[in-house]
Motif scaffolding. Structure first.
Motif, short mmCIF file in Angstrom:
data_model
loop_
_atom_site.label_atom_id
_atom_site.label_comp_id
_atom_site.label_asym_id
_atom_site.label_seq_id
_atom_site.Cartn_x
_atom_site.Cartn_y
_atom_site.Cartn_z
N VAL A 1 -4.64 -6.37 -4.63
CA VAL A 1 -5.84 -5.68 -4.14
C VAL A 1 -6.93 -6.72 -3.85
CG1 VAL A 1 -7.67 -4.03 -4.70
CG2 VAL A 1 -5.30 -3.57 -5.40
N ILE A 2 -7.11 -7.65 -4.76
CA ILE A 2 -8.10 -8.71 -4.58
C ILE A 2 -7.79 -9.52 -3.33
CG2 ILE A 2 -9.00 -10.87 -5.55
CD1 ILE A 2 -8.64 -9.66 -8.31
N ASN A 3 -6.53 -9.92 -3.17
CA ASN A 3 -6.14 -10.73 -2.02
C ASN A 3 -6.42 -10.00 -0.71
OD1 ASN A 3 -5.26 -12.71 -3.77
ND2 ASN A 3 -3.12 -12.07 -3.71
N SER A 4 -6.12 -8.69 -0.68
CA SER A 4 -6.33 -7.90 0.54
C SER A 4 -7.81 -7.84 0.90
CB SER A 4 -5.79 -6.47 0.35
OG SER A 4 -4.39 -6.48 0.16
N LEU A 5 -8.66 -7.63 -0.11
CA LEU A 5 -10.09 -7.55 0.14
C LEU A 5 -10.68 -8.89 0.57
CD1 LEU A 5 -10.97 -5.25 -2.88
CD2 LEU A 5 -11.28 -4.64 -0.47
N VAL A 6 -10.19 -9.96 -0.04
CA VAL A 6 -10.65 -11.30 0.34
C VAL A 6 -10.24 -11.61 1.78
CG1 VAL A 6 -10.37 -13.77 -0.10
CG2 VAL A 6 -10.72 -12.21 -2.01
N ASP A 7 -9.01 -11.20 2.16
CA ASP A 7 -8.55 -11.42 3.53
C ASP A 7 -9.39 -10.67 4.55
OD1 ASP A 7 -6.55 -13.12 2.73
OD2 ASP A 7 -4.96 -11.59 2.73
N MET A 8 -10.06 -9.61 4.08
CA MET A 8 -10.94 -8.84 4.97
C MET A 8 -12.30 -9.51 5.13
SD MET A 8 -10.08 -4.95 3.66
CE MET A 8 -11.36 -4.19 4.69
N GLY A 9 -12.53 -10.60 4.37
CA GLY A 9 -13.76 -11.36 4.53
C GLY A 9 -14.74 -11.27 3.38
N TYR A 10 -14.40 -10.49 2.34
CA TYR A 10 -15.30 -10.38 1.19
C TYR A 10 -15.18 -11.61 0.30
CZ TYR A 10 -15.87 -5.44 2.41
OH TYR A 10 -16.17 -4.27 3.07
N LYS B 1 -14.60 -13.80 -2.86
CA LYS B 1 -13.62 -13.58 -3.93
C LYS B 1 -14.29 -13.29 -5.26
CE LYS B 1 -9.45 -15.41 -6.06
NZ LYS B 1 -8.47 -16.52 -6.13
N ARG B 2 -15.40 -13.97 -5.53
CA ARG B 2 -16.06 -13.74 -6.82
C ARG B 2 -16.58 -12.31 -6.90
NH1 ARG B 2 -20.66 -17.84 -8.50
NH2 ARG B 2 -18.98 -19.22 -7.86
N ASP B 3 -17.19 -11.84 -5.80
CA ASP B 3 -17.68 -10.46 -5.77
C ASP B 3 -16.53 -9.46 -5.92
OD1 ASP B 3 -20.18 -11.14 -3.18
OD2 ASP B 3 -20.24 -11.42 -5.36
N VAL B 4 -15.45 -9.73 -5.20
CA VAL B 4 -14.28 -8.83 -5.26
C VAL B 4 -13.70 -8.79 -6.67
CG1 VAL B 4 -11.88 -8.55 -4.50
CG2 VAL B 4 -13.65 -9.10 -2.84
N THR B 5 -13.59 -9.96 -7.29
CA THR B 5 -13.03 -10.04 -8.64
C THR B 5 -13.84 -9.20 -9.62
OG1 THR B 5 -12.15 -12.25 -8.26
CG2 THR B 5 -12.45 -11.61 -10.54
N GLU B 6 -15.16 -9.35 -9.57
CA GLU B 6 -16.02 -8.60 -10.48
C GLU B 6 -15.92 -7.10 -10.25
OE1 GLU B 6 -19.89 -10.21 -9.89
OE2 GLU B 6 -19.45 -12.10 -10.93
N VAL B 7 -15.89 -6.69 -8.96
CA VAL B 7 -15.82 -5.27 -8.63
C VAL B 7 -14.49 -4.67 -9.07
CG1 VAL B 7 -15.64 -3.64 -6.70
CG2 VAL B 7 -17.47 -5.34 -6.72
N ARG C 1 -9.70 1.70 -2.48
CA ARG C 1 -10.66 2.60 -1.84
C ARG C 1 -12.03 2.53 -2.51
NH1 ARG C 1 -8.70 6.55 1.59
NH2 ARG C 1 -6.45 6.64 1.84
N GLN C 2 -12.04 2.53 -3.85
CA GLN C 2 -13.31 2.48 -4.57
C GLN C 2 -13.99 1.13 -4.38
OE1 GLN C 2 -14.89 5.08 -6.18
NE2 GLN C 2 -16.57 3.59 -6.14
N ALA C 3 -13.19 0.05 -4.35
CA ALA C 3 -13.75 -1.28 -4.16
C ALA C 3 -14.42 -1.40 -2.81
CB ALA C 3 -12.66 -2.34 -4.31
N LEU C 4 -13.83 -0.82 -1.77
CA LEU C 4 -14.43 -0.85 -0.43
C LEU C 4 -15.81 -0.19 -0.45
CD1 LEU C 4 -11.53 -0.05 2.07
CD2 LEU C 4 -12.82 -2.17 1.88
N VAL C 5 -15.90 0.94 -1.14
CA VAL C 5 -17.17 1.66 -1.25
C VAL C 5 -18.21 0.80 -1.97
CG1 VAL C 5 -18.36 3.66 -2.23
CG2 VAL C 5 -16.11 3.94 -1.17
N ASP C 6 -17.81 0.24 -3.11
CA ASP C 6 -18.75 -0.55 -3.92
C ASP C 6 -19.20 -1.82 -3.19
OD1 ASP C 6 -17.55 0.10 -7.32
OD2 ASP C 6 -18.27 1.42 -5.74
#
Length: 204
Positions: free
Chosen positions: A152-161, A163-169, A197-202
């Motif tokens: 999930v983290i890798n997918s969100l990071v690949d979208m441009g977010y 990594k530190r923010d994604v990890t915490e969320v 889905r929830q991570a995208l919202v946050d």
């Protein structure tokens, strides 16, 4: 702001890498130490980035790892170093040796590095000893790096977010959902979908 670029390496030289990202070729200024780490011409690479913008100039800097970028950003906090100076320093000393010198208060080891004089070494020591961002980043990211939802983290990071923010969320959402019976009864892929889905919202 861009967190990273992923594409095909088209050119490599001292402190310079060109990266083709879907037909857009980026000119990236990188530490010499990153040249080999990023792979050969024609290979796919992910480069962590930082953009320098001024009225008369725009330049994209690239790094092989987040840790390398964190140290670069820390060096920018030191009076008189600047972006090109930070790249020169990272080109001439490994991060592990740099951290070792700071931890040991060894200004002589810093002075031996091309680009660091006696005064600059003293400023680096005063500004960064015990305050490197990579130390905090390693601790904060440790839990989720080992977790089952790394995809999930890798997918969100690949979208441009970032990594530190994604990890915490993702850490926070996972902890909250573990108390939800609907979540715990789902398959692994179902859990990943809920977290994603929830991570995208946050993050939005």
């Amino acid at each position: 702001m861009f967190n990273s670029l992923k594409g095909v390496i088209t050119y490599k030289a001292h402190n310079t890498v060109h990266l083709d990202v879907n037909g857009w070729e980026w000119d990236l200024y990188v530490p010499a130490s990153a040249i080999e780490e990023l792979g050969d011409i024609g290979s796919t690479a992910r480069i962590f980035t930082w953009m320098y913008v001024r009225e008369d100039m725009m330049k994209m800097f690239g790094f092989a790892t987040e840790e390398e970028r964190n140290v670069f950003l820390d060096l920018l906090k030191v009076e008189g170093v600047g972006a090109k100076g930070a790249i020169k320093i990272l080109s001439n000393i490994s991060i592990s040796k740099f951290v070792e010198a700071l931890d040991g208060g060894n200004t002589e080891a810093l002075e031996a590095v091309s680009g660091i004089g006696k005064k600059t070494a003293a400023k680096i020591m005063l500004t960064l000893k015990g305050k490197l961002t990579l130390e905090d980043s390693t601790k904060s990211a440790h839990h989720t790096e080992q977790a089952e939802f790394q995809d999930v983290i890798n997918s969100l990071v690949d979208m441009g977010y970032d990594k530190r923010d994604v990890t915490e969320v993702v850490d926070r959402i996972t902890e909250q959902l573990m108390e939800n019976s609907e979540f715990t009864s789902k398959s692994h892929s179902g859990k990943e979908e809920m977290i994603f889905r929830q991570a995208l919202v946050d993050l939005a």
